[in-house]
Design a protein around this motif. Structure first.
Motif, PDB file in Angstrom:
ATOM      1  N   GLU A 254     -13.389  -8.798 -21.528  1.00 33.57           N
ATOM      2  CA  GLU A 254     -12.163  -8.065 -21.888  1.00 33.57           C
ATOM      3  C   GLU A 254     -11.150  -8.437 -20.975  1.00 33.57           C
ATOM      4  O   GLU A 254      -9.902  -8.914 -21.108  1.00 33.57           O
ATOM      5  CB  GLU A 254     -12.331  -6.681 -22.114  1.00 33.57           C
ATOM      6  CG  GLU A 254     -13.121  -6.247 -23.195  1.00 33.57           C
ATOM      7  CD  GLU A 254     -12.204  -5.875 -24.331  1.00 33.57           C
ATOM      8  OE1 GLU A 254     -11.544  -4.751 -24.186  1.00 33.57           O
ATOM      9  OE2 GLU A 254     -12.071  -6.629 -25.169  1.00 33.57           O
ATOM     10  N   SER A 255     -11.419  -8.334 -19.585  1.00 32.07           N
ATOM     11  CA  SER A 255     -10.832  -8.495 -18.369  1.00 32.07           C
ATOM     12  C   SER A 255     -11.758  -8.787 -17.229  1.00 32.07           C
ATOM     13  O   SER A 255     -12.763  -8.366 -17.060  1.00 32.07           O
ATOM     14  CB  SER A 255      -9.859  -7.405 -18.031  1.00 32.07           C
ATOM     15  OG  SER A 255     -10.585  -6.341 -17.499  1.00 32.07           O
ATOM     16  N   LYS A 262     -14.858  -6.418 -17.156  1.00 32.02           N
ATOM     17  CA  LYS A 262     -15.094  -5.485 -18.384  1.00 32.02           C
ATOM     18  C   LYS A 262     -15.643  -6.671 -19.576  1.00 32.02           C
ATOM     19  O   LYS A 262     -15.045  -7.609 -19.853  1.00 32.02           O
ATOM     20  CB  LYS A 262     -13.810  -4.914 -18.681  1.00 32.02           C
ATOM     21  CG  LYS A 262     -13.660  -3.539 -17.858  1.00 32.02           C
ATOM     22  CD  LYS A 262     -12.514  -2.757 -18.371  1.00 32.02           C
ATOM     23  CE  LYS A 262     -12.284  -1.507 -17.471  1.00 32.02           C
ATOM     24  NZ  LYS A 262     -10.833  -1.377 -17.287  1.00 32.02           N
ATOM     25  N   VAL A 264     -17.254  -6.500 -23.595  1.00 31.59           N
ATOM     26  CA  VAL A 264     -17.862  -5.870 -24.879  1.00 31.59           C
ATOM     27  C   VAL A 264     -19.002  -6.607 -25.349  1.00 31.59           C
ATOM     28  O   VAL A 264     -18.756  -7.933 -25.799  1.00 31.59           O
ATOM     29  CB  VAL A 264     -16.275  -5.652 -25.892  1.00 31.59           C
ATOM     30  CG1 VAL A 264     -17.145  -5.062 -27.292  1.00 31.59           C
ATOM     31  CG2 VAL A 264     -15.384  -4.585 -25.556  1.00 31.59           C
ATOM     32  N   ASN A 270     -19.419  -1.011 -24.266  1.00 30.99           N
ATOM     33  CA  ASN A 270     -18.682  -1.442 -23.107  1.00 30.99           C
ATOM     34  C   ASN A 270     -19.425  -1.550 -21.716  1.00 30.99           C
ATOM     35  O   ASN A 270     -20.056  -0.540 -21.314  1.00 30.99           O
ATOM     36  CB  ASN A 270     -17.383  -0.378 -22.904  1.00 30.99           C
ATOM     37  CG  ASN A 270     -16.344  -0.622 -24.129  1.00 30.99           C
ATOM     38  OD1 ASN A 270     -15.852  -1.793 -24.315  1.00 30.99           O
ATOM     39  ND2 ASN A 270     -16.278   0.393 -24.904  1.00 30.99           N
ATOM     40  N   ILE A 272     -19.606  -2.596 -17.472  1.00 32.49           N
ATOM     41  CA  ILE A 272     -18.616  -3.214 -16.421  1.00 32.49           C
ATOM     42  C   ILE A 272     -19.763  -3.759 -15.471  1.00 32.49           C
ATOM     43  O   ILE A 272     -20.860  -3.146 -15.371  1.00 32.49           O
ATOM     44  CB  ILE A 272     -18.075  -2.120 -15.691  1.00 32.49           C
ATOM     45  CG1 ILE A 272     -16.991  -1.233 -16.624  1.00 32.49           C
ATOM     46  CG2 ILE A 272     -17.148  -2.696 -14.362  1.00 32.49           C
ATOM     47  CD1 ILE A 272     -16.395   0.089 -16.175  1.00 32.49           C
ATOM     48  N   GLN A 283     -10.990 -14.499 -19.268  1.00 31.32           N
ATOM     49  CA  GLN A 283     -10.358 -13.545 -20.563  1.00 31.32           C
ATOM     50  C   GLN A 283     -11.093 -14.225 -21.843  1.00 31.32           C
ATOM     51  O   GLN A 283     -10.616 -15.221 -22.212  1.00 31.32           O
ATOM     52  CB  GLN A 283      -9.387 -12.899 -20.328  1.00 31.32           C
ATOM     53  CG  GLN A 283      -9.239 -11.555 -21.148  1.00 31.32           C
ATOM     54  CD  GLN A 283      -7.837 -11.194 -21.158  1.00 31.32           C
ATOM     55  OE1 GLN A 283      -7.028 -11.665 -20.238  1.00 31.32           O
ATOM     56  NE2 GLN A 283      -7.500 -10.303 -21.997  1.00 31.32           N
ATOM     57  N   GLU A 309     -20.860   3.515 -13.226  1.00 31.51           N
ATOM     58  CA  GLU A 309     -19.950   2.959 -14.239  1.00 31.51           C
ATOM     59  C   GLU A 309     -20.542   2.445 -15.351  1.00 31.51           C
ATOM     60  O   GLU A 309     -19.612   2.500 -16.509  1.00 31.51           O
ATOM     61  CB  GLU A 309     -19.579   1.219 -13.578  1.00 31.51           C
ATOM     62  CG  GLU A 309     -18.679   1.359 -12.297  1.00 31.51           C
ATOM     63  CD  GLU A 309     -19.165   1.388 -10.779  1.00 31.51           C
ATOM     64  OE1 GLU A 309     -20.549   1.765 -10.885  1.00 31.51           O
ATOM     65  OE2 GLU A 309     -18.754   1.218  -9.882  1.00 31.51           O
ATOM     66  N   ASN A 310     -21.776   2.247 -15.666  1.00 28.20           N
ATOM     67  CA  ASN A 310     -22.229   2.028 -16.984  1.00 28.20           C
ATOM     68  C   ASN A 310     -23.441   3.134 -17.319  1.00 28.20           C
ATOM     69  O   ASN A 310     -24.135   3.520 -16.679  1.00 28.20           O
ATOM     70  CB  ASN A 310     -23.008   0.614 -17.252  1.00 28.20           C
ATOM     71  CG  ASN A 310     -22.138  -0.452 -16.787  1.00 28.20           C
ATOM     72  OD1 ASN A 310     -21.228  -0.738 -17.542  1.00 28.20           O
ATOM     73  ND2 ASN A 310     -22.170  -0.965 -15.537  1.00 28.20           N
ATOM     74  N   LYS A 364     -22.054  -1.187 -11.571  1.00 30.09           N
ATOM     75  CA  LYS A 364     -21.465  -2.647 -11.666  1.00 30.09           C
ATOM     76  C   LYS A 364     -22.152  -3.444 -11.141  1.00 30.09           C
ATOM     77  O   LYS A 364     -22.364  -4.631 -11.324  1.00 30.09           O
ATOM     78  CB  LYS A 364     -19.827  -2.573 -11.741  1.00 30.09           C
ATOM     79  CG  LYS A 364     -19.343  -2.307 -10.353  1.00 30.09           C
ATOM     80  CD  LYS A 364     -17.797  -2.617 -10.625  1.00 30.09           C
ATOM     81  CE  LYS A 364     -17.254  -2.641  -8.884  1.00 30.09           C
ATOM     82  NZ  LYS A 364     -15.583  -2.483  -8.859  1.00 30.09           N
TER      83      LYS A 364
END
Lengths: 382, 287
Positions: A254-255, A262, A264, A270, A272, A283, A309-310, A364
Motif C-alpha cells: 500500500e505504502s 503497509k 494488504v 492489513n 505492517i 507501491q 502494530e499487527n 513490525k
C-alpha cells in the motif's frame, strides 16, 4: 572474494564461478565461495538444488562445465579424484564390506604407500580417537549405525585431507542417533581440526554444526553467512522461508517509507512490516511477509497485544505439544488463514482448549517483507 | 492329531515330484551304472566283481592322458571365458543404464534360442576349408589357397568360449549389479587407482559370481560332446568321446560306466580344489 591472492591462501577450498549443466538443465549456476581453514561449512538446500553436484565436482567425480575449483590455492579441475587432497564421506557411507574395520581405515594409508608399522600406529590411534579401540578386527556389519559413521569419517581423516566432504551422512540414521551424531561430528571436527564441507537438506543439522552456511536454491547460492545471520537477517525470501519455521503472507504494498511497509495480504489482512532484502519495495508491488512463530505474542485478553502494530483475533485449532518446542495452530477469525505460534514455556497456556478465542500480536520489526520475485518459484512454505 | 497328519500328507505330496525325480532319474540309474562299472567279464555271460575297469583307466596312458587333456583344456576355457566375460559383464552391469543395459544383456542370450547343434554347424560354415572366412581371405588376396581352420585345439577353444559365455555373464552381471557405485568411488577417493580398486573392491565383491560362473562353465565344457567332436574332428581326444566310444562303438558298457564315474569323481575333485584355492564355499556361492 575471488580476486585477492593473499585471501585465497586462507581458503582450504575455493570455487570460482562454478557452472555445471546437464543438457539444457543448469544444475549449478555461477557459484563462487571460499571455505576458510578449519571451518565447518554447510551447503543447505532442498533436494535437487545442485548441492550434491557441487560436492561431487570438488571430490573429482564430476567435471565443471566452466569455472575453477582450488584446493589450498591450486586449481584441481584436471586432477583425478584419487590425487585430490580432499576425501568424501558418502551418503550410504560406502564402507568396504569385504574388509575389517581396521582394513577400512588402513585402505587409504596403504594406497599412499606408507610402511606397515606406521599404518598400524595410525590405525590404532584413529580407532582410539573414535572410541572403538578394540573393534579393529570386527567386520563392518558388526558395528552399529553410529559406529559405522565414525569409521567412515576416521577412514578419511587418517589421510589428513585439506578438507572433508560430507554428503548428508546422517540421512540414513534414526532421529535419536542423528541428534547425537550432530554433536559428535562437531566434536570430531574440533578434535581433528580439519575443514568440513557438509551438505544437507536438514536445516537443523546445518544450523547446529556449522560456522558458515550457504543456502542454495535452483543452482545458485542465495546467501552465505553464519547460522545466526541466516536466521535473523535473511537476504532473500527463499532463505527466510527455508531456514527455520515461519508464517507467511503474500500481498501488495500500500505504502512504503522509512517507518515501515503497509501491506494488504491476498486474503485481506492489513499488515505492517519492515522492508528486508536487496530489492527495494515499491507501491503496488508484490511482497512476501515472514513472521517467526516465536515472534508472535499469544494472549487470551486483548490488553496484552494492544500496543503492537499487527493484531489478529483467532480461534485455537490445535496444540502441537512437543515439550519445549510446543506450538499452537490458530485460525484467523476473519480470513480463515492458519498461523503457527510458539507457546511460552511458563505453562500459562497449558489450559488452552480447542476452539478457544485468542488474541495474537507482533511488532513490525518482527515481520520482514521481501519483494516477491516473479521469475523464481519460492515454493517452500511454512 | 488330525491336523498334524494333514500337514504331513501335504508335505509328502509336495515333496513327491522331486523325490521321484531324484530317485528314478538320478539315483537309480547311477546305482545301476555303478554296478555295471564294478563287474568284469570273465567269460561269455560270466561276470565277476572287480576294480579292473577303474584300474584300466590308470594303466592305459591313452585314457588318463585324454582325461588330463580334457581337464586342462576345460580349465583354460574357463579362465578365458572369465577373462572375456568379466569386462563384458562389468560394462553391462555398471557402465550402462536402462534400455541399453537390457538390450545388451538380451544380445548375450540370443544365441541360445538356436540349438547347440545348429550353432556349432554355423561355426563350421565359417571356418571350414571352403567356408566363408577362407574364401574371404582368398578374395582379399591374403592367402593364395584355401585355409582349413577346423579340427584344431584353438577352434575347439573358440567353440567352448562361445558356448559358455552366457553362463559366465549371467552370474557376473547379477553380482556386479549389486555392487554399490559409491564403493568404487570411495576406492578412488581414498587414493586407489583402477588396478587397486579392481583388486581390492570389485573382485572381492564379485567373487561368489566368479566362482559360480567358473563352476558352471567348467562342468559344461568338461561334459561337452558336440563341440569337440564337430569342431575338433575325430582326433580331438575329448574324454566324453572316450565314454561314447566305449558304450557305442566297443559295446564295452562296463568300461564306459567306469569312465563316467571317474569323470564325475575327478571333476568334483577339481571343483573342490578350485573352491579351496579361492577360499569360497559352495553354499556361499549358491546363496
Amino acid at each position: 572474494m575471488t580476486d585477492a591472492t593473499d585471501e585465497s591462501e586462507l581458503y582450504d577450498l575455493e570455487c570460482r564461478n562454478l557452472v555445471r549443466t546437464f543438457g539444457a538443465f543448469i544444475a549449478v549456476d555461477d557459484v563462487s565461495f571460499g571455505v576458510p581453514r578449519g571451518d565447518f561449512f554447510s551447503i543447505l538446500g532442498p533436494s535437487g538444488c545442485g548441492k550434491t553436484t557441487i560436492l561431487r565436482m570438488m571430490a573429482g567425480f564430476d567435471r565443471p562445465t566452466s569455472g575453477d575449483i582450488l584446493i589450498k590455492g591450486k586449481s584441481v579441475v584436471d586432477v583425478p579424484p584419487n590425487r585430490r587432497p580432499v576425501n568424501m564421506v558418502f551418503q550410504q557411507l560406502a564402507l568396504f564390506p569385504m574388509m575389517t574395520v581396521a582394513e577400512n581405515i588402513a585402505y587409504g594409508l596403504v594406497r599412499k604407500g606408507l610402511n606397515k608399522t606406521d599404518i598400524a600406529d595410525k590405525v590404532k590411534s584413529a580407532l582410539g580417537r573414535i572410541g572403538l579401540p578394540t573393534s579393529g578386527g570386527k567386520s563392518i556389519k558388526q558395528l552399529s549405525g553410529g559406529q559405522q559413521q565414525r569409521v567412515a569419517i576416521a577412514r578419511c581423516l587418517v589421510l589428513e585431507p585439506a578438507a572433508l566432504l560430507l554428503d548428508e551422512p546422517l540421512g540414513a540414521l534414526d532421529l535419536k542417533l542423528r541428534e547425537h551424531m550432530k554433536v559428535e561430528l562437531k566434536k570430531m571436527q574440533d578434535q581433528f581440526g580439519t575443514t568440513f564441507v557438509y551438505i544437507t537438506h536438514d536445516q537443523s543439522e546445518a544450523l547446529v554444526m556449522s560456522n558458515h552456511v550457504a543456502v542454495m536454491n535452483k543452482g545458485r547460492f542465495e546467501q552465505i553467512g553464519s547460522p545466526q545471520d541466516l536466521y535473523y537477517h535473511p537476504d532473500t525470501a527463499f532463505v527466510a522461508g527455508f531456514v527455520g519455521d515461519t508464517n507467511r503472507w503474500h500481498g501488495r504494498v500500500e505504502s512504503a517509507d522509512a517507518s515501515g511497509v503497509k501491506v494488504v495480504s491476498a486474503d485481506g489482512v492489513n499488515l505492517i512490516a519492515t522492508a528486508a532484502g536487496k530489492t527495494p519495495l515499491v507501491q503496488g508491488g508484490e511482497v512476501d511477509i515472514f513472521v517467526r512463530p516465536e515472534s508472535v505474542v499469544i494472549a487470551t485478553g486483548e490488553e496484552r497485544v494492544s500496543g503492537m502494530e499487527n493484531r489478529i483475533e483467532g480461534d485455537l485449532v490445535s496444540i502441537l505439544f512437543n515439550g519445549a518446542n510446543s506450538r499452537a495452530l490458530i485460525r484467523d477469525r476473519h480470513t480463515g488463514g492458519e498461523l503457527d505460534v510458539a507457546l511460552p514455556q511458563t505453562g500459562e497456556f497449558s489450559h488452552l482448549k480447542r476452539g478457544q478465542a485468542v488474541h495474537l500480536g507482533w511488532g513490525k520489526a518482527q515481520a520482514k517483507a521481501f519483494a516477491a520475485d516473479a521469475r523464481r518459484d519460492q515454493g517452500v512454505g511454512t | 492329531m488330525r491336523m498334524q497328519s494333514a500337514t504331513r500328507l501335504a508335505l509328502f505330496l509336495l515333496l513327491a515330484p522331486i523325490v521321484l525325480w531324484l530317485a528314478l532319474l538320478v539315483i537309480l540309474p547311477h546305482v545301476d551304472m555303478f554296478m555295471v562299472s564294478m563287474r568284469e567279464r570273465v567269460g561269455i555271460r560270466q561276470y565277476e566283481y572287480s576294480f579292473a575297469n577303474y584300474v584300466e583307466f590308470f594303466v592305459e596312458p591313452l585314457y588318463w592322458r585324454t582325461f588330463a587333456r580334457t581337464a586342462i583344456m576345460s580349465i583354460i576355457a574357463t579362465v578365458m571365458t572369465l577373462l572375456i566375460g568379466f569386462p563384458v559383464s562389468y560394462y553391462i552391469a555398471k557402465m550402462l543404464r536402462g534400455r541399453m543395459k537390457n538390450f545388451l544383456f538380451l544380445l548375450c542370450l540370443v544365441p541360445f534360442w538356436v540349438s547347440e547343434l545348429v550353432r556349432t554347424f554355423g561355426w563350421m560354415i565359417l571356418l571350414r576349408e571352403s567356408g566363408v572366412i577362407s574364401n574371404l581371405m582368398q578374395w582379399m588376396g591374403l592367402v593364395s589357397g584355401p585355409v582349413e581352420m577346423l579340427y584344431n585345439d584353438a577352434t575347439i577353444m573358440v567353440g567352448f568360449i562361445y558356448t559358455s559365455m552366457l553362463f559366465m555373464v549371467v552370474p557376473l552381471v547379477s553380482t556386479l549389479d549389486s555392487l554399490d557405485d559409491s564403493l568404487v568411488e570411495a576406492g578412488y577417493d581414498l587414493g586407489g587407482n583402477a588396478f587397486t580398486v579392481l583388486r581390492t573392491i570389485i573382485i572381492p565383491h564379485a567373487m561368489p559370481g566368479i566362482v559360480s560362473g567358473c563352476i558352471v562353465v567348467f562342468m559344461l565344457t568338461l561334459g561337452n560332446y558336440l563341440t569337440p567332436v564337430l569342431l575338433g574332428g575325430k582326433d580331438s581326444l575329448w574324454f566324453t568321446e572316450q565314454i561314447y566310444t566305449q558304450f557305442i562303438t566297443r559295446f564295452n558298457w562296463e568300461q564306459g560306466a567306469a569312465f563316467g564315474f571317474l569323470l564325475l569323481g575327478l571333476s568334483s575333485l577339481i571343483v573342490w580344489a578350485g573352491l579351496r584355492l579361492s577360499r569360497q564355499t559352495l553354499s556361499q556361492t549358491m546363496g
